[in-house]
Design an enzyme around this catalytic site. Structure first.
Site, mmCIF file in Angstrom:
data_model
loop_
_atom_site.group_PDB
_atom_site.id
_atom_site.type_symbol
_atom_site.label_atom_id
_atom_site.label_comp_id
_atom_site.label_asym_id
_atom_site.label_seq_id
_atom_site.Cartn_x
_atom_site.Cartn_y
_atom_site.Cartn_z
ATOM 1 N N ALA A 49 -21.762 11.497 36.955
ATOM 2 C CA ALA A 49 -22.580 11.619 35.739
ATOM 3 C C ALA A 49 -22.458 10.353 34.900
ATOM 4 C CB ALA A 49 -22.137 12.832 34.922
ATOM 5 N N LYS A 62 -19.491 0.430 32.460
ATOM 6 C CA LYS A 62 -18.988 0.666 33.820
ATOM 7 C C LYS A 62 -17.698 -0.119 34.077
ATOM 8 C CE LYS A 62 -21.688 3.670 35.873
ATOM 9 N NZ LYS A 62 -21.189 4.951 36.395
ATOM 10 N N GLU A 96 -23.443 -3.642 38.894
ATOM 11 C CA GLU A 96 -23.838 -4.201 37.594
ATOM 12 C C GLU A 96 -22.634 -4.814 36.874
ATOM 13 O OE1 GLU A 96 -27.626 -4.565 37.035
ATOM 14 O OE2 GLU A 96 -26.599 -4.371 35.116
ATOM 15 N N ARG A 123 -34.834 9.190 44.114
ATOM 16 C CA ARG A 123 -34.527 8.227 43.059
ATOM 17 C C ARG A 123 -35.369 8.534 41.817
ATOM 18 N NH1 ARG A 123 -30.905 4.830 40.765
ATOM 19 N NH2 ARG A 123 -31.002 2.714 41.588
ATOM 20 N N GLY A 124 -34.812 8.344 40.630
ATOM 21 C CA GLY A 124 -35.553 8.533 39.384
ATOM 22 C C GLY A 124 -36.756 7.589 39.341
ATOM 23 N N TYR A 137 -24.715 -1.000 29.620
ATOM 24 C CA TYR A 137 -24.390 -0.151 30.781
ATOM 25 C C TYR A 137 -23.304 -0.817 31.626
ATOM 26 C CZ TYR A 137 -24.836 1.833 35.475
ATOM 27 O OH TYR A 137 -24.569 2.387 36.703
ATOM 28 N N ARG A 180 -38.538 3.082 43.214
ATOM 29 C CA ARG A 180 -39.309 4.333 43.171
ATOM 30 C C ARG A 180 -40.573 4.148 42.334
ATOM 31 N NH1 ARG A 180 -39.036 9.957 42.608
ATOM 32 N NH2 ARG A 180 -41.121 10.503 43.320
ATOM 33 N N THR A 187 -27.144 16.980 39.435
ATOM 34 C CA THR A 187 -28.616 17.028 39.384
ATOM 35 C C THR A 187 -29.243 15.647 39.591
ATOM 36 O OG1 THR A 187 -28.489 16.752 36.984
ATOM 37 C CG2 THR A 187 -28.678 19.009 37.811
ATOM 38 N N SER A 245 -20.107 0.264 39.623
ATOM 39 C CA SER A 245 -21.416 -0.314 39.930
ATOM 40 C C SER A 245 -21.365 -1.827 40.109
ATOM 41 C CB SER A 245 -22.355 0.022 38.764
ATOM 42 O OG SER A 245 -23.493 -0.797 38.807
HETATM 43 P P1 NAP Z 1 -28.890 9.574 38.043
HETATM 44 O O1 NAP Z 1 -29.890 10.010 39.073
HETATM 45 O O2 NAP Z 1 -29.372 8.950 36.793
HETATM 46 O O3 NAP Z 1 -27.984 10.840 37.694
HETATM 47 C C1 NAP Z 1 -27.148 10.851 36.568
HETATM 48 C C2 NAP Z 1 -26.532 12.223 36.427
HETATM 49 O O4 NAP Z 1 -25.663 12.240 35.277
HETATM 50 C C3 NAP Z 1 -27.563 13.353 36.200
HETATM 51 O O5 NAP Z 1 -27.157 14.488 36.933
HETATM 52 C C4 NAP Z 1 -27.418 13.617 34.706
HETATM 53 O O6 NAP Z 1 -27.785 14.922 34.332
HETATM 54 C C5 NAP Z 1 -25.928 13.422 34.520
HETATM 55 N N1 NAP Z 1 -25.517 13.237 33.126
HETATM 56 C C6 NAP Z 1 -25.961 12.274 32.269
HETATM 57 N N2 NAP Z 1 -25.377 12.413 31.080
HETATM 58 C C7 NAP Z 1 -24.542 13.497 31.162
HETATM 59 C C8 NAP Z 1 -23.676 14.159 30.254
HETATM 60 N N3 NAP Z 1 -23.527 13.747 28.998
HETATM 61 N N4 NAP Z 1 -22.978 15.225 30.680
HETATM 62 C C9 NAP Z 1 -23.113 15.666 31.939
HETATM 63 N N5 NAP Z 1 -23.930 15.103 32.859
HETATM 64 C C10 NAP Z 1 -24.640 14.019 32.469
HETATM 65 O O7 NAP Z 1 -27.855 8.531 38.711
HETATM 66 P P2 NAP Z 1 -27.544 8.221 40.261
HETATM 67 O O8 NAP Z 1 -28.458 7.153 40.722
HETATM 68 O O9 NAP Z 1 -27.432 9.496 40.993
HETATM 69 O O10 NAP Z 1 -26.117 7.541 40.127
HETATM 70 C C11 NAP Z 1 -24.935 8.312 40.139
HETATM 71 C C12 NAP Z 1 -23.814 7.510 39.502
HETATM 72 O O11 NAP Z 1 -23.594 6.301 40.232
HETATM 73 C C13 NAP Z 1 -24.065 7.084 38.057
HETATM 74 O O12 NAP Z 1 -22.825 7.087 37.395
HETATM 75 C C14 NAP Z 1 -24.574 5.656 38.202
HETATM 76 O O13 NAP Z 1 -24.321 4.946 37.024
HETATM 77 C C15 NAP Z 1 -23.731 5.176 39.368
HETATM 78 N N6 NAP Z 1 -24.311 4.124 40.201
HETATM 79 C C16 NAP Z 1 -25.562 4.283 40.722
HETATM 80 C C17 NAP Z 1 -26.071 3.317 41.568
HETATM 81 C C18 NAP Z 1 -27.443 3.466 42.177
HETATM 82 O O14 NAP Z 1 -27.971 2.449 42.652
HETATM 83 N N7 NAP Z 1 -28.007 4.657 42.215
HETATM 84 C C19 NAP Z 1 -25.292 2.184 41.886
HETATM 85 C C20 NAP Z 1 -24.018 2.073 41.345
HETATM 86 C C21 NAP Z 1 -23.518 3.061 40.513
HETATM 87 P P3 NAP Z 1 -29.324 15.310 33.905
HETATM 88 O O15 NAP Z 1 -29.995 15.691 35.198
HETATM 89 O O16 NAP Z 1 -29.112 16.442 32.983
HETATM 90 O O17 NAP Z 1 -29.930 14.092 33.279
HETATM 91 N N1 GDD Z 2 -36.604 -0.496 36.267
HETATM 92 C C1 GDD Z 2 -37.406 -1.559 36.411
HETATM 93 N N2 GDD Z 2 -38.728 -1.451 36.074
HETATM 94 N N3 GDD Z 2 -36.883 -2.694 36.892
HETATM 95 C C2 GDD Z 2 -37.712 -3.751 37.051
HETATM 96 C C3 GDD Z 2 -39.070 -3.701 36.738
HETATM 97 C C4 GDD Z 2 -39.600 -2.487 36.218
HETATM 98 O O1 GDD Z 2 -40.790 -2.369 35.903
HETATM 99 N N4 GDD Z 2 -39.619 -4.907 37.023
HETATM 100 C C5 GDD Z 2 -38.643 -5.678 37.499
HETATM 101 N N5 GDD Z 2 -37.481 -4.993 37.513
HETATM 102 C C6 GDD Z 2 -36.183 -5.529 37.925
HETATM 103 C C7 GDD Z 2 -35.087 -5.364 36.872
HETATM 104 O O2 GDD Z 2 -35.223 -6.384 35.881
HETATM 105 C C8 GDD Z 2 -33.840 -5.486 37.729
HETATM 106 O O3 GDD Z 2 -33.494 -6.836 37.884
HETATM 107 C C9 GDD Z 2 -34.269 -4.921 39.091
HETATM 108 O O4 GDD Z 2 -35.702 -4.797 39.041
HETATM 109 C C10 GDD Z 2 -33.669 -3.568 39.447
HETATM 110 O O5 GDD Z 2 -33.878 -2.678 38.352
HETATM 111 P P1 GDD Z 2 -33.539 -1.096 38.470
HETATM 112 O O6 GDD Z 2 -34.212 -0.517 39.645
HETATM 113 O O7 GDD Z 2 -33.840 -0.509 37.127
HETATM 114 O O8 GDD Z 2 -31.986 -1.064 38.817
HETATM 115 P P2 GDD Z 2 -30.745 -1.863 38.193
HETATM 116 O O9 GDD Z 2 -30.324 -2.874 39.210
HETATM 117 O O10 GDD Z 2 -30.988 -2.308 36.821
HETATM 118 O O11 GDD Z 2 -29.652 -0.707 38.094
HETATM 119 C C11 GDD Z 2 -29.470 0.231 39.156
HETATM 120 O O12 GDD Z 2 -28.495 -0.251 40.060
HETATM 121 C C12 GDD Z 2 -27.182 -0.405 39.497
HETATM 122 C C13 GDD Z 2 -26.281 -0.974 40.606
HETATM 123 O O13 GDD Z 2 -26.422 -2.364 40.651
HETATM 124 C C14 GDD Z 2 -29.057 1.564 38.533
HETATM 125 O O14 GDD Z 2 -29.048 2.565 39.528
HETATM 126 C C15 GDD Z 2 -27.666 1.483 37.920
HETATM 127 O O15 GDD Z 2 -27.257 2.781 37.493
HETATM 128 C C16 GDD Z 2 -26.709 0.949 38.996
HETATM 129 O O16 GDD Z 2 -25.401 0.851 38.509
#
Ligand code: NAP
Ligand code: GDD
Length: 325
Positions: free
Chosen positions: A82, A154, A128, A185-186, A150, A192, A13, A126
């Site tokens: 997840a 990871k 991160e 994106r969330g 976080y 976003r 999801t 990640s």
């Molecule tokens: P996301 O939109 O936040 O999606 C997270 C998913 O995990 C959702 O489907 C959520 O379900 C599910 N989930 C959370 N807790 C759970 C639980 N206890 N049991 C079962 N399902 C659970 O994240 P994403 O951006 O798609 O990222 C996917 C993965 O890649 C994550 O592991 C994230 O940490 C990693 N990642 C993301 C990025 C990035 O930039 N997007 C980069 C590097 C790594 P609900 O819908 O019910 O909340």
């Molecule tokens: N969220 C958020 N909101 N971030 C902000 C804001 C704000 O209002 N203002 C500045 N930022 C800065 C954060 O401090 C961070 O340095 C950067 O924007 C990116 O923040 P996020 O978009 O929240 O992403 P993230 O880099 O912390 O984490 C995402 O990327 C990771 C991979 O590097 C997530 O998707 C993680 O799940 C993922 O692992």
């Protein structure tokens, strides 16, 4: 009996889960998604997949639910997407983050090890994990120095994946993905948050947007490109770890400039810096080197940063206009 390959996606999801499901359906997989129980069933990212994917209730916290699911489906491939994935929440809920994002990985690996050891496994690691980096760009050999609960979780997920590969000979890959975004994106993540605010400001120019650290730099790519890399990893002869990134870095301010300019506004008239949104420990800059993935997987990103942000703004404009109607 179905000849299709069976895949289980945890986090279906979420942003990546929904794109990966689209991608694997196009490759003719039988797609199963793990969802957690909720009192309100809102799966807007996979609404369009109704009838095409099968959803199963289980939870990363619950070993039996995961074990039963793996036993029932006996998947050829399992993508563990997840997690509690929002970095700021990990300071507010560090134990829950560790349970989901760290120990959750072991629960899945245990289920595979005991019941279906030939399942190919993908772990969503990640950038991160690199955290406080001193080396640019970061590749598979760059040391980890996570800066949030976080990031620490990871790192655990990454190493337990490597460990199960080495201890039990599982086909377990860790994809070290840099930030990737999309119109799905969330809304709490910065790109976003900005594209949605810019779209709303287009309709109401008095709207302000509170942001934290505008100087933070990230390597932002398109989620659709990145899920393709996940699949490519599992199609190799040998399981391994890969960095996936564009190799280009931008500031948060760059995102704001581009997004507001796309709707004909000046970001400076709208963005307000709020110290409350700064993080206790920041990851100042991340930039990935995906040479290994390019060479061994043949992977290339297709969507540029500019195209990505403009597409997100356009999608948000459509959304806010539809909501207004
Ligand atoms: P996301 O939109 O936040 O999606 C997270 C998913 O995990 C959702 O489907 C959520 O379900 C599910 N989930 C959370 N807790 C759970 C639980 N206890 N049991 C079962 N399902 C659970 O994240 P994403 O951006 O798609 O990222 C996917 C993965 O890649 C994550 O592991 C994230 O940490 C990693 N990642 C993301 C990025 C990035 O930039 N997007 C980069 C590097 C790594 P609900 O819908 O019910 O909340
Ligand atoms: N969220 C958020 N909101 N971030 C902000 C804001 C704000 O209002 N203002 C500045 N930022 C800065 C954060 O401090 C961070 O340095 C950067 O924007 C990116 O923040 P996020 O978009 O929240 O992403 P993230 O880099 O912390 O984490 C995402 O990327 C990771 C991979 O590097 C997530 O998707 C993680 O799940 C993922 O692992």
């Amino acid at each position: 009996m179905s000849q299709k390959k069976i895949v289980l996606i945890t986090g279906i999801t979420g942003q990546d889960g929904s794109y990966l499901a689209d991608f694997l359906l196009s490759k003719d997989y039988e797609v199963h998604g793990m969802i957690r129980r909720s009192s309100t069933e809102r799966y807007e990212r996979i609404e369009h997949l109704k009838g095409k994917v099968e959803l199963h209730q289980a939870d990363l916290l619950d070993q039996h639910s995961i074990t039963n699911l793996v036993d029932r489906l006996r998947p050829d491939e399992l993508y563990n997407l997840a997690a509690q994935s929002f970095v700021p929440t990990s300071w507010d809920q560090p134990l829950l983050t560790a349970e989901y994002t760290a120990l959750g990985v072991t629960r899945i690996l245990e289920a595979i090890r005991l019941l279906k050891p030939d399942t190919k496994f993908y772990q969503a690691s990640s950038s991160e994990m690199f955290g406080k980096v001193k080396i640019y760009p970061q590749n598979e050999d760059t040391p980890f120095y996570p800066r949030s609960p976080y990031g620490v979780s990871k790192v655990y997920g990454h190493w337990i994946t490597v460990n199960y590969r080495e201890s039990y000979d599982l086909f377990a890959c860790s994809g070290i993905l840099f930030n990737h975004e999309s119109k799905r994106r969330g809304i709490e993540f910065v790109t976003r948050k900005i594209t949605l605010a810019a779209a709303k400001a287009k309709l109401d120019p008095s709207r302000k947007l509170k942001l934290g650290n505008l100087e933070a730099r990230r390597d932002w790519g398109f989620a659709g490109d990145y899920v393709r890399a996940m699949w490519m990893m599992l199609q190799q002869e040998k399981a391994d770890d890969y960095v996936i990134a564009t190799g280009v870095m931008h500031t948060v301010q760059d995102v704001a400039e581009l997004a507001y300019a796309h709707v004909g506004l000046d970001w400076k008239d709208h963005v307000v810096v709020d110290q409350g949104l700064f993080r206790p420990a920041e990851v100042d800059q991340l930039m990935g080197d995906a040479s290994k993935a390019k060479k061994e997987l043949g992977w290339e990103p297709e969507v540029s940063f500019e195209e990505l942000i403009r597409t997100m703004v356009d999608a948000d404009l459509e959304r806010v206009k539809a909501e207004k109607k």
